[in-house]
Design a protein around this motif. Sequence first.
Motif, short mmCIF file in Angstrom:
data_model
loop_
_atom_site.label_atom_id
_atom_site.label_comp_id
_atom_site.label_asym_id
_atom_site.label_seq_id
_atom_site.Cartn_x
_atom_site.Cartn_y
_atom_site.Cartn_z
N MET A 1 0.85 -1.20 0.00
CA MET A 1 0.00 0.00 0.00
C MET A 1 0.88 1.25 0.00
O MET A 1 1.74 1.42 0.85
CB MET A 1 -0.88 -0.01 1.26
N ALA A 2 0.65 2.12 -0.99
CA ALA A 2 1.48 3.32 -1.13
C ALA A 2 1.08 4.37 -0.09
O ALA A 2 -0.09 4.56 0.21
CB ALA A 2 1.31 3.90 -2.53
N ILE A 3 2.11 5.03 0.46
CA ILE A 3 1.86 6.10 1.44
C ILE A 3 1.73 7.43 0.68
O ILE A 3 2.57 7.75 -0.17
CB ILE A 3 3.01 6.17 2.46
N SER A 4 0.69 8.18 0.98
CA SER A 4 0.48 9.46 0.31
C SER A 4 1.53 10.48 0.77
O SER A 4 2.10 10.35 1.87
CB SER A 4 -0.92 10.01 0.61
N ALA A 5 1.73 11.49 -0.09
CA ALA A 5 2.72 12.54 0.22
C ALA A 5 2.35 13.26 1.51
O ALA A 5 3.22 13.59 2.34
CB ALA A 5 2.81 13.52 -0.94
N ASP A 6 1.05 13.50 1.70
CA ASP A 6 0.59 14.20 2.92
C ASP A 6 0.89 13.40 4.18
O ASP A 6 1.31 13.97 5.19
CB ASP A 6 -0.92 14.48 2.83
N THR A 7 0.67 12.07 4.12
CA THR A 7 0.93 11.21 5.28
C THR A 7 2.42 11.21 5.59
O THR A 7 2.83 11.35 6.76
CB THR A 7 0.45 9.76 5.02
N ALA A 8 3.25 11.04 4.54
CA ALA A 8 4.70 11.03 4.72
C ALA A 8 5.17 12.35 5.33
O ALA A 8 6.00 12.38 6.25
CB ALA A 8 5.39 10.80 3.38
N ARG A 9 4.60 13.45 4.83
CA ARG A 9 4.97 14.79 5.31
C ARG A 9 4.59 14.97 6.79
O ARG A 9 5.36 15.52 7.57
CB ARG A 9 4.25 15.84 4.46
N THR A 10 3.43 14.45 7.15
CA THR A 10 2.97 14.55 8.55
C THR A 10 3.89 13.76 9.47
O THR A 10 4.30 14.25 10.53
CB THR A 10 1.52 14.03 8.67
N VAL A 12 7.06 12.84 8.96
CA VAL A 12 8.38 13.51 9.04
C VAL A 12 8.28 14.78 9.89
O VAL A 12 9.17 15.08 10.69
CB VAL A 12 8.91 13.84 7.62
N GLY A 13 7.16 15.49 9.76
CA GLY A 13 6.94 16.71 10.55
C GLY A 13 6.86 16.42 12.04
O GLY A 13 7.39 17.18 12.85
N ILE A 14 6.22 15.30 12.41
CA ILE A 14 6.13 14.90 13.82
C ILE A 14 7.52 14.56 14.36
O ILE A 14 7.89 14.97 15.47
CB ILE A 14 5.14 13.72 14.01
N ILE A 15 8.30 13.83 13.54
CA ILE A 15 9.70 13.51 13.93
C ILE A 15 10.49 14.81 14.12
O ILE A 15 11.22 14.98 15.10
CB ILE A 15 10.37 12.60 12.87
N GLY A 16 10.30 15.75 13.18
CA GLY A 16 10.96 17.06 13.27
C GLY A 16 10.57 17.81 14.53
O GLY A 16 11.41 18.45 15.18
N ASN A 17 9.29 17.71 14.91
CA ASN A 17 8.80 18.35 16.15
C ASN A 17 9.52 17.79 17.37
O ASN A 17 9.94 18.54 18.26
CB ASN A 17 7.29 18.13 16.31
N VAL A 18 9.66 16.46 17.42
CA VAL A 18 10.30 15.79 18.57
C VAL A 18 11.77 16.21 18.68
O VAL A 18 12.25 16.57 19.76
CB VAL A 18 10.18 14.24 18.46
N THR A 182 14.27 19.46 6.32
CA THR A 182 14.54 19.57 4.88
C THR A 182 13.69 18.54 4.12
O THR A 182 13.09 18.86 3.09
CB THR A 182 16.05 19.34 4.58
N THR A 183 13.62 17.31 4.66
CA THR A 183 12.79 16.26 4.05
C THR A 183 11.32 16.69 4.04
O THR A 183 10.62 16.55 3.03
CB THR A 183 12.93 14.93 4.84
N TYR A 184 10.85 17.22 5.18
CA TYR A 184 9.47 17.71 5.30
C TYR A 184 9.17 18.74 4.21
O TYR A 184 8.12 18.71 3.56
CB TYR A 184 9.29 18.34 6.69
N ALA A 185 10.13 19.67 4.00
CA ALA A 185 9.93 20.75 3.03
C ALA A 185 10.00 20.27 1.58
O ALA A 185 9.37 20.85 0.70
CB ALA A 185 10.97 21.84 3.27
N LEU A 186 10.78 19.19 1.34
CA LEU A 186 10.94 18.69 -0.03
C LEU A 186 9.77 17.81 -0.49
O LEU A 186 9.50 17.72 -1.69
CB LEU A 186 12.25 17.91 -0.16
N ILE A 187 9.08 17.17 0.46
CA ILE A 187 7.95 16.29 0.09
C ILE A 187 6.88 17.11 -0.65
O ILE A 187 6.34 16.68 -1.67
CB ILE A 187 7.37 15.58 1.33
N ARG A 188 6.56 18.27 -0.10
CA ARG A 188 5.71 19.23 -0.83
C ARG A 188 6.50 20.52 -0.83
O ARG A 188 6.47 21.27 0.13
CB ARG A 188 4.37 19.38 -0.11
#
Length: 257
Positions: A1-10, A12-18, A182-188
């Motif tokens: 099952m493919a992960i959507s760009a929005d899910t991946a971004r979320t 990565v963003g949570i990891i970035g928050n931590v 940087t990953t978060y920003a590059l996904i979208r």
Amino acid sequence: MAISADTARTVVGIIGNVISLFLFLSPVPTFVRIWKKKSVEQYSAVPYLATLVNCLVWTLYGLPMVHPGSILVVTINGSGTAIECAYIILFLIFCDKKKRLKVVLVVLLELIFIGVLTLLVLSLAHTHKKRSTVVGTICILFNIMMYASPLAVMKLVITTKSVEFMPFFLSFASLANGVAWTTYALIRFDPFITIPNGLGTLFGVAQLILYGTYYKSTQRLLAERKLNAKEVNLSEVVVADQEQHKKAANGHASQNH
């Protein structure tokens, strides 16, 4: 099952928050020391004032009326704002009157700046793109100014050939933080988050390279310092013994007379 760009971004963003939260909390030992000593000693309020204004600008950038879909930028920078306010309050409690006045003036200037910026952006720029461009450009400028700190530390490492004042875990966390955002920003693609965090990633890599380069020489310098301290202590003991012997000898001499 493919992960959507929005899910991946979320994710990565949570990891970035931590990771960012860990970085925001890294000065806690400093403030525990200030609390215990009831004094700010030689510590400066500049890093906390710089981080506060940086967090305020990024919080503005992430708001839905400026850059929609950036709630994770708001959560971490909103948290960062609260943490920096706590640091600054503690600094104000334990610093002298002269420093207190300077810190209060800088905080007032920062609040006026963010208030005026918010008012101008929301009233004069009528599209999300224009608002994002104005606030995002200011965010990049503040981030670049904040990178003066790692540059100063890196210069110190090269000059002293020692990583004593560049903790490994802090350097590693800075790199991880840069990579995550940087990953978060590059996904979208978001250039305003990509540019400063891309720079942060490069500085993180450079710090770890320096750490690897000067780790052995640091251990050698610390060992030499420890040895010198022991020799100094030993010489003090010898001098103290000699003085005691002299006093004892003088005491005997006076008794003989």
